[in-house]
Design an enzyme around this catalytic site. Structure first.
Site, PDB file in Angstrom:
ATOM      1  N   GLY A  24      52.721  50.211  24.679  1.00 55.81           N
ATOM      2  CA  GLY A  24      54.483  50.849  25.419  1.00 55.81           C
ATOM      3  C   GLY A  24      54.518  50.425  26.572  1.00 55.81           C
TER       4      GLY A  24
ATOM      5  N   ARG B  79      49.523  48.952  16.190  1.00 52.22           N
ATOM      6  CA  ARG B  79      50.334  49.254  17.074  1.00 52.22           C
ATOM      7  C   ARG B  79      50.598  49.136  17.925  1.00 52.22           C
ATOM      8  NH1 ARG B  79      50.027  53.031  21.202  1.00 52.22           N
ATOM      9  NH2 ARG B  79      52.231  53.047  21.612  1.00 52.22           N
TER      10      ARG B  79
ATOM     11  N   ASP C 224      47.287  61.986  34.940  1.00 58.18           N
ATOM     12  CA  ASP C 224      47.605  62.885  33.194  1.00 58.18           C
ATOM     13  C   ASP C 224      47.077  63.121  32.555  1.00 58.18           C
ATOM     14  OD1 ASP C 224      48.461  60.457  33.195  1.00 58.18           O
ATOM     15  OD2 ASP C 224      50.519  60.729  33.275  1.00 58.18           O
TER      16      ASP C 224
ATOM     17  N   SER D 176      49.903  54.808  36.170  1.00 58.45           N
ATOM     18  CA  SER D 176      48.961  54.963  35.172  1.00 58.45           C
ATOM     19  C   SER D 176      48.132  54.529  34.665  1.00 58.45           C
ATOM     20  CB  SER D 176      50.022  55.921  34.076  1.00 58.45           C
ATOM     21  OG  SER D 176      48.987  56.733  33.281  1.00 58.45           O
TER      22      SER D 176
ATOM     23  N   ASP E 276      47.101  58.403  38.026  1.00 64.74           N
ATOM     24  CA  ASP E 276      48.064  59.731  37.960  1.00 64.74           C
ATOM     25  C   ASP E 276      47.919  60.865  37.595  1.00 64.74           C
ATOM     26  OD1 ASP E 276      48.780  59.294  35.762  1.00 64.74           O
ATOM     27  OD2 ASP E 276      50.845  58.755  36.262  1.00 64.74           O
TER      28      ASP E 276
HETATM   29  C1  G16 Z   1      51.448  56.515  28.684  1.00 61.69           C
HETATM   30  C2  G16 Z   1      51.812  57.824  27.899  1.00 61.69           C
HETATM   31  C3  G16 Z   1      50.808  57.874  26.618  1.00 61.69           C
HETATM   32  C4  G16 Z   1      50.290  57.332  25.831  1.00 61.69           C
HETATM   33  C5  G16 Z   1      50.066  55.865  26.806  1.00 61.69           C
HETATM   34  C6  G16 Z   1      49.238  54.573  26.081  1.00 61.69           C
HETATM   35  O1  G16 Z   1      50.166  56.944  28.777  1.00 61.69           O
HETATM   36  O2  G16 Z   1      52.090  58.393  28.739  1.00 61.69           O
HETATM   37  O3  G16 Z   1      51.826  58.917  25.924  1.00 61.69           O
HETATM   38  O4  G16 Z   1      49.611  57.282  24.939  1.00 61.69           O
HETATM   39  O5  G16 Z   1      50.874  55.793  27.489  1.00 61.69           O
HETATM   40  O6  G16 Z   1      50.546  54.140  25.092  1.00 61.69           O
HETATM   41  P1  G16 Z   1      50.352  52.676  24.634  1.00 61.69           P
HETATM   42  O7  G16 Z   1      49.271  52.832  23.462  1.00 61.69           O
HETATM   43  O8  G16 Z   1      52.243  52.983  24.135  1.00 61.69           O
HETATM   44  O9  G16 Z   1      50.185  51.989  25.876  1.00 61.69           O
HETATM   45  P2  G16 Z   1      49.888  56.660  31.334  1.00 61.69           P
HETATM   46  O10 G16 Z   1      49.208  57.925  31.242  1.00 61.69           O
HETATM   47  O11 G16 Z   1      49.520  55.643  30.871  1.00 61.69           O
HETATM   48  O12 G16 Z   1      51.030  57.008  31.045  1.00 61.69           O
END
Ligand code: G16
Length: 549
Positions: A505, A502, A287, A67, A285
């Site tokens: 992820g 935080r 989204d 992504s 990607d």
């Molecule tokens: C993904 C998740 C999103 C999230 C983002 C950032 O987005 O689908 O819901 O907001 O990661 O997450 P984090 O702050 O935990 O790194 P994407 O567009 O990268 O698939």
């Protein structure tokens, strides 16, 4: 019937797990450097087949993408039969299976898993998969296919496509021929569904200046090009950042994440966007979606996920009211801690608003609690979901006046413009364009619904982000130690100050968010909190970024 152990062993030996890596199924699946994901993809193939068997042969989706991450990263996530993210209880199974060190231990973990989860191996397994444009994609798909082969699963390769199209395919395959049919299970079915509803909604609307679409040099460029052929007279578009074959271009100084984090135009658009012209950025990607415009002084203004929520939710509420269904269809909003304080204030005065942890999966499930749930993360990831009774009502209601009939027809078409399975930049873009056209809004009118508090996102690289633990929808830290108290104390010194910390992820960083009444105060707060995080996590003093206070 038992697991095909010989086939699994033979193929698993071709995809050994690197010894020194610990994988984690995070916010959006496994995500790390593409070159270390081979064993993960093989094992995800097996897991997807087992998930399908567990769900009686329903088709499971697998998307190979990282992504918004830089090009060398890649990732993989599983999609459940209705097109939603993998059920959360299976995420920990995925993590365990990805980390078993050897083929023997992997097989033994699989056997335990099949037994405890009561999976009937004799059931069929069906999986549809796709990838984005990353160079590491083809080899990772080959590893995934080995996993499917080991389980004799039926695989459908959807090729190079966007994450939301893969989600759409999963839902349409699984609802084919049923009364909940979601459309035709092809890419053409997707484009036709969205564009024909959009074209109907745009009939009679005055022509609009072209919309500039920053495609992040990713797969969204391919999809936007196809979509534009279906929108011949309803929406003129100019596609930019479409270099999908240029090494290193993906998400590089462009795309939704770049615009959101840096709060500025991708440099490649500087000379392209005229005063008062609107543009938008997709991510790698497709989204996520972030809008922007330049005012008459060529000043940049960003319209992020919070602004999209406000625009879309207000319009849907208006239509529901005009149709006379306000009592029966309750509209609600879901946000995360990243939502700008001004947006939450504006929305809460008008609608029910819930706050949940980051990750579309959390927002999606919370939104399903409403008849019509509007959810967007501030980063531009989101959609609108309609409960089945709400959809049934919208398509069976008998309006009493011509005005009600028009509003009801709009609502029905809006339902078909929206990709309800997951956040979808192209579908969301059409939705935004519909509302702007119907309200006769340009960027400035949309932006004026409320004024954002200045805000800042900072990434902090720490030795181990897993020591950061949060509660209260990620708004408060419980670990490490007394860090939250220090943040609380700091925040009181800033007018309308708010900050939280935080672990990401999807990237190996800790994220800091801050907002306050002025830009100077906001930056000061953000970089002070970033400094606290860095020091508390034991960051190397000699490498401490100089902007951290
Ligand atoms: C993904 C998740 C999103 C999230 C983002 C950032 O987005 O689908 O819901 O907001 O990661 O997450 P984090 O702050 O935990 O790194 P994407 O567009 O990268 O698939």
């Amino acid at each position: 019937m038992s697991l095909p152990v010989n086939d699994i062993r033979r193929l698993s030996d071709l995809h050994p797990k690197p010894q020194d890596i610990n994988y984690q199924y995070g916010t959006a699946g496994f995500r790390t450097l593409g070159k270390v994901l081979d064993s993960v993809l093989f094992r995800v193939g097996i897991l997807a087949a087992l998930r399908s068997k567990k769900l009686d042969g329903k088709t499971i989706g697998v998307m190979v993408t990282a992504s918004h991450n830089p090009e060398p990263d890649n990732g993989v996530k599983l999609v459940d039969p209705r097109g939603e993210m993998l059920e959360s209880s299976w995420e920990s199974h995925a993590t365990v299976l990805a980390n078993t060190p050897s083929t023997d231990e992997f097989i033994s973990a699989l056997q335990d898993f099949v037994k405890t989860t009561k999976i009937d191996i004799s059931k069929p397994a069906r999986v549809v998969y796709a990838r984005d444009t990353r160079p590491s994609g083809p080899a990772l798909v080959a590893a995934l296919e080995d996993g499917l082969k080991a389980m004799s699963a039926e695989g459908r390769n959807a090729g190079v496509t966007t994450t939301p199209i893969l989600h759409y395919l999963v839902r349409t395959i699984n609802t084919k021929g049923s009364k909940e049919s979601y459309g035709t299970d092809t890419e053409e079915g997707y484009y036709t569904k969205l564009s024909s509803a959009f074209n109907k909604l745009m009939v009679g609307r005055p022509p609009r200046p072209p919309l500039v679409i920053d495609c992040a040099n990713g797969v969204g460029a391919l999809a936007a090009r196809v979509l534009s052929r279906y929108l011949v007279n309803s929406l003129p578009v100019e596609l930019e950042n479409t270099a999908i074959d240029t090494p290193g271009a993906l998400n590089n100084s462009c795309g939704a994440d770049f615009v959101k984090v840096n709060q500025k135009l991708p440099p490649s658009l500087t000379d392209l966007l005229g005063p008062c012209q609107r543009g938008c950025s997709l991510d790698g990607d497709a989204d996520r979606l972030i809008y922007f415009y330049l005012d008459e002084h060529r000043q940049f203004h960003m319209l992020d996920g919070d602004k999209i929520t406000t625009l879309v939710a207000s319009f849907i509420v208006e239509l529901v009211k005009t149709v006379g269904l306000s009592e029966k269809l309750k509209v609600g909003v879901v946000q995360t801690a990243y939502a700008n304080g001004s947006s939450t204030k504006y929305l809460s005065e008008r609608l029910p608003v819930k706050c949940v942890p980051t990750g579309v999966k959390h927002l999606h499930h919370a939104a399903e609690q409403y008849d019509i749930g509007v959810y967007f993360e501030a980063n531009g990831h989101g959609t609108v979901v309609f409960s089945q009774p709400a959809q049934d009502l919208i398509f069976s209601h008998q309006p009493s006046t011509p005005t009600q009939l028009t509003a009801l027809t709009h609502l029905q078409n809006i339902l078909n413009v929206i990709n309800q399975t997951v956040g979808d930049a192209l579908s969301d873009m059409l939705l935004v364009e519909v509302v702007l056209a119907h309200k006769s809004y340009g960027g400035a009118e949309w932006d004026s619904l409320y004024t954002d508090l200045p805000n800042r996102l900072v990434k902090v690289v720490v030795p181990d982000r897993n020591i950061f633990k949060t509660v209260d929808a990620e708004r408060r830290l419980v670990s490490p130690g007394a860090l939250q108290n220090k943040i609380d104390e700091l925040v009181t010194k800033y007018s309308e100050g708010r900050s939280f910390v935080r672990p990401s992820g999807t990237e190996d960083v800790v994220r800091v968010y801050a907002e306050a009444t002025t830009r100077r105060q906001t930056d000061d707060l953000a970089f002070r909190v970033a400094g606290l995080v860095y020091d508390e996590a034991g960051g190397d003093r000699s490498q401490r970024p100089k902007e951290f206070l």
